[in-house]
Design a protein around this motif. Structure first.
Motif, PDB file in Angstrom:
ATOM      1  N   GLN A 161       0.810  -1.209   0.000  1.00  0.00           N
ATOM      2  CA  GLN A 161       0.000   0.000   0.000  1.00  0.00           C
ATOM      3  C   GLN A 161       0.852   1.272   0.000  1.00  0.00           C
ATOM      4  O   GLN A 161       0.382   2.340  -0.412  1.00  0.00           O
ATOM      5  CB  GLN A 161      -0.933  -0.001   1.219  1.00  0.00           C
ATOM      6  N   THR A 169       4.259   1.400  -1.415  1.00  0.00           N
ATOM      7  CA  THR A 169       5.070   1.502  -2.631  1.00  0.00           C
ATOM      8  C   THR A 169       4.235   1.621  -3.906  1.00  0.00           C
ATOM      9  O   THR A 169       4.752   2.071  -4.935  1.00  0.00           O
ATOM     10  CB  THR A 169       5.991   0.268  -2.762  1.00  0.00           C
ATOM     11  N   GLU A 170       2.932   1.240  -3.856  1.00  0.00           N
ATOM     12  CA  GLU A 170       2.136   1.346  -5.071  1.00  0.00           C
ATOM     13  C   GLU A 170       1.880   2.803  -5.469  1.00  0.00           C
ATOM     14  O   GLU A 170       1.497   3.084  -6.603  1.00  0.00           O
ATOM     15  CB  GLU A 170       0.806   0.614  -4.900  1.00  0.00           C
ATOM     16  N   ARG A 171       2.091   3.726  -4.541  1.00  0.00           N
ATOM     17  CA  ARG A 171       1.857   5.145  -4.834  1.00  0.00           C
ATOM     18  C   ARG A 171       3.148   5.887  -5.213  1.00  0.00           C
ATOM     19  O   ARG A 171       3.104   7.077  -5.519  1.00  0.00           O
ATOM     20  CB  ARG A 171       1.227   5.825  -3.606  1.00  0.00           C
ATOM     21  N   TYR A 172       4.256   5.162  -5.164  1.00  0.00           N
ATOM     22  CA  TYR A 172       5.545   5.784  -5.450  1.00  0.00           C
ATOM     23  C   TYR A 172       6.228   5.042  -6.611  1.00  0.00           C
ATOM     24  O   TYR A 172       5.821   3.933  -6.983  1.00  0.00           O
ATOM     25  CB  TYR A 172       6.430   5.771  -4.197  1.00  0.00           C
ATOM     26  N   GLY A 182       2.620   0.153  -9.417  1.00  0.00           N
ATOM     27  CA  GLY A 182       1.351   0.330  -8.731  1.00  0.00           C
ATOM     28  C   GLY A 182       0.302   1.025  -9.585  1.00  0.00           C
ATOM     29  O   GLY A 182       0.629   1.846 -10.452  1.00  0.00           O
ATOM     30  N   TRP A 183      -0.964   0.705  -9.338  1.00  0.00           N
ATOM     31  CA  TRP A 183      -2.069   1.304 -10.100  1.00  0.00           C
ATOM     32  C   TRP A 183      -2.115   2.828  -9.917  1.00  0.00           C
ATOM     33  O   TRP A 183      -2.189   3.573 -10.912  1.00  0.00           O
ATOM     34  CB  TRP A 183      -3.376   0.655  -9.663  1.00  0.00           C
ATOM     35  N   PRO A 184      -2.026   3.327  -8.666  1.00  0.00           N
ATOM     36  CA  PRO A 184      -2.103   4.794  -8.490  1.00  0.00           C
ATOM     37  C   PRO A 184      -0.944   5.550  -9.142  1.00  0.00           C
ATOM     38  O   PRO A 184      -1.160   6.600  -9.759  1.00  0.00           O
ATOM     39  CB  PRO A 184      -2.084   4.962  -6.960  1.00  0.00           C
ATOM     40  N   VAL A 185       0.289   5.030  -9.019  1.00  0.00           N
ATOM     41  CA  VAL A 185       1.424   5.755  -9.596  1.00  0.00           C
ATOM     42  C   VAL A 185       1.384   5.719 -11.117  1.00  0.00           C
ATOM     43  O   VAL A 185       1.830   6.665 -11.787  1.00  0.00           O
ATOM     44  CB  VAL A 185       2.763   5.181  -9.067  1.00  0.00           C
ATOM     45  N   GLU A 229      -1.389   5.866 -12.881  1.00  0.00           N
ATOM     46  CA  GLU A 229      -2.361   6.888 -13.274  1.00  0.00           C
ATOM     47  C   GLU A 229      -1.780   8.293 -13.108  1.00  0.00           C
ATOM     48  O   GLU A 229      -2.071   9.194 -13.899  1.00  0.00           O
ATOM     49  CB  GLU A 229      -3.623   6.744 -12.420  1.00  0.00           C
ATOM     50  N   GLU A 230      -0.951   8.453 -12.087  1.00  0.00           N
ATOM     51  CA  GLU A 230      -0.430   9.778 -11.777  1.00  0.00           C
ATOM     52  C   GLU A 230       0.747  10.175 -12.667  1.00  0.00           C
ATOM     53  O   GLU A 230       0.836  11.327 -13.119  1.00  0.00           O
ATOM     54  CB  GLU A 230       0.003   9.818 -10.309  1.00  0.00           C
TER      55      GLU A 230
END
Length: 406
Positions: free
Chosen positions: A158, A160-163, A216-219, A221-222
């Motif tokens: 949770q 590392t998926e944003r980085y 990661g899915w969020p990174v 998209e970002e």
């Protein structure tokens, strides 16, 4: 005085016991050991080829069964197909959530191919040299759903998926020259540096991931201009209801255009691969049968020459009271012994090859009993057929004809 003619009863020649038959049949083998060895070797090569092919095929099948038992055969893959116009279809963003509502579905996870995000070892690599590596946005539960394991490092979480963190497939790591991970191991994904946190082992039921880099899915998209549409969904379902789930997956994933969704079962690909291997094994089995037939011809040739060389011996035995049946039995026994020795050696050689290769490959070693028993039976049948004509020919020699032969 009347003379009465007294007829003496004819004495039937004594029958040969099994031990006598074996000893008499072995005479030719002992007196001509090199010729016997070469003839037996032809039989042994054919039997070893047949036993080895059957054993390796069975061992490969046992390994496949073990792999499927470990990975499970209840994995279904849902992928985006093509539209009626032949263009790439797009799966709805909520396809994963809708599939999770199907009762028998136990787990579902998604990946999305980020086509524009090319992967390089560093910024100095020419743009054309992508190495065929694909970037995937991945869900956190992907690892457990597809049965993948880590060779090095850790999976996404949770945090590392944003980085900018990435996990490499086995083939992708090899192409990038990365054997293990550390804090300084980085790759360029979509023009940005990502830290490599893990490397996967080969994924048997999701081979596309082997040549991919998972972020990661969020990174995605970002930072990678990812639109959020999944391209592949992996689902685990109850085994008893797998076919029922398979029938409704396309309509559930994309209710408006179910024809644009493809549903497959990865374990079927493994089974098809095994079927191809079995077909190849059958071909090799035919080659082994031809080798066995050639060995039988060699035995027949040896027995014919033996009859020609031993005419004096045959004549002497006939003059001493040996019947045609006993002569026939002697040479037939010699042929059977020769084939049995070759068959036993071939079974041992084929079994040793199977066990050695299975041990080297990490497979279970399996040599079916029917292969060994059938191999020995085949050698005896070949031996009987190869020795029948020479035995009959030897039995038909009269004592005077045989003794008169120089």
């Amino acid at each position: 005085m009347t003379l009465v003619e007294v007829k003496r009863p004819k004495l039937a020649p004594a029958g040969m016991r099994l031990g006598d038959v074996m000893r008499v049949g072995a005479i030719g083998l002992r007196t001509r050991p090199l010729r016997a060895f070469l003839s037996a070797l032809g039989i042994a090569i054919g039997i070893a080829a047949m036993v080895g092919v059957v054993g390796l095929s069975s061992s490969s099948g046992a390994e496949l069964d073990r792999t499927l038992s470990a990975l499970g055969t209840n994995l279904l893959t849902v992928t985006s197909g093509t539209t009626l116009a032949g263009e790439a279809a797009q799966m709805p963003k909520d396809a994963e959530a809708m599939i999770e509502r199907i009762g028998p579905v136990q787990a579902a996870s998604a990946v999305a191919k980020v086509s524009e995000a090319k992967v390089y070892r560093s910024e100095q690599i020419p743009e054309a040299q992508t190495g065929g590596i694909t970037t995937y946005a991945a869900r956190l539960d992907l690892l457990a759903t597809v049965g993948a394991t880590l060779r090095s490092g850790t999976w996404l979480n949770q945090a590392t998926e944003r980085y900018p963190a990435a996990v490499l497939g086995s083939a992708a790591a090899q192409r990038l020259g990365i054997g293990s991970v550390s804090q300084d191991t980085q790759v360029v994904v979509g023009g940005e540096r990502f830290t490599v946190v893990g490397v996967l082992n080969p994924v048997a039921l999701a081979t596309d991931l082997d040549s991919g880099v998972m972020v990661g899915w969020p990174v995605a998209e970002e930072r990678l201009d990812f639109d959020g549409h999944p391209t592949t969904l992996y689902t685990r379902s109850e085994e008893a209801k797998l076919e029922a789930v398979r029938q409704v997956l396309a309509g559930t994933a994309n209710p408006e255009a179910p024809n644009e969704i493809d549903v497959s079962r990865p374990s079927d690909a493994l089974a098809a691969k095994q079927a191809t291997s079995q077909a190849f094994a059958n071909l090799l089995l035919g080659v082994g049968a031809v080798a066995l037939l050639v060995g039988g011809v060699g035995v027949a040739n040896t027995m014919v020459i033996s009859v020609l060389e031993r005419r004096a011996e045959i004549g002497l035995r006939r003059s001493l009271g040996a019947t045609r049946g006993q002569i026939r039995t002697q040479f037939l026994a010699e042929s059977l012994l020769l084939s049995a020795i070759g068959g036993a050696g071939g079974v041992l050689l084929g079994t040793a090859v199977t066990m050695g290769y299975a041990l080297y490959s990490g497979w279970p070693s399996v040599v079916p009993a029917w292969a060994t028993v059938g191999g020995l039976a085949a050698t005896l049948m070949i031996g009987a057929m190869a020795g029948l004509y020479p035995a009959i020919r030897a039995s038909r020699l009269s004592p005077t004809e045989a003794l008169a032969t120089p």
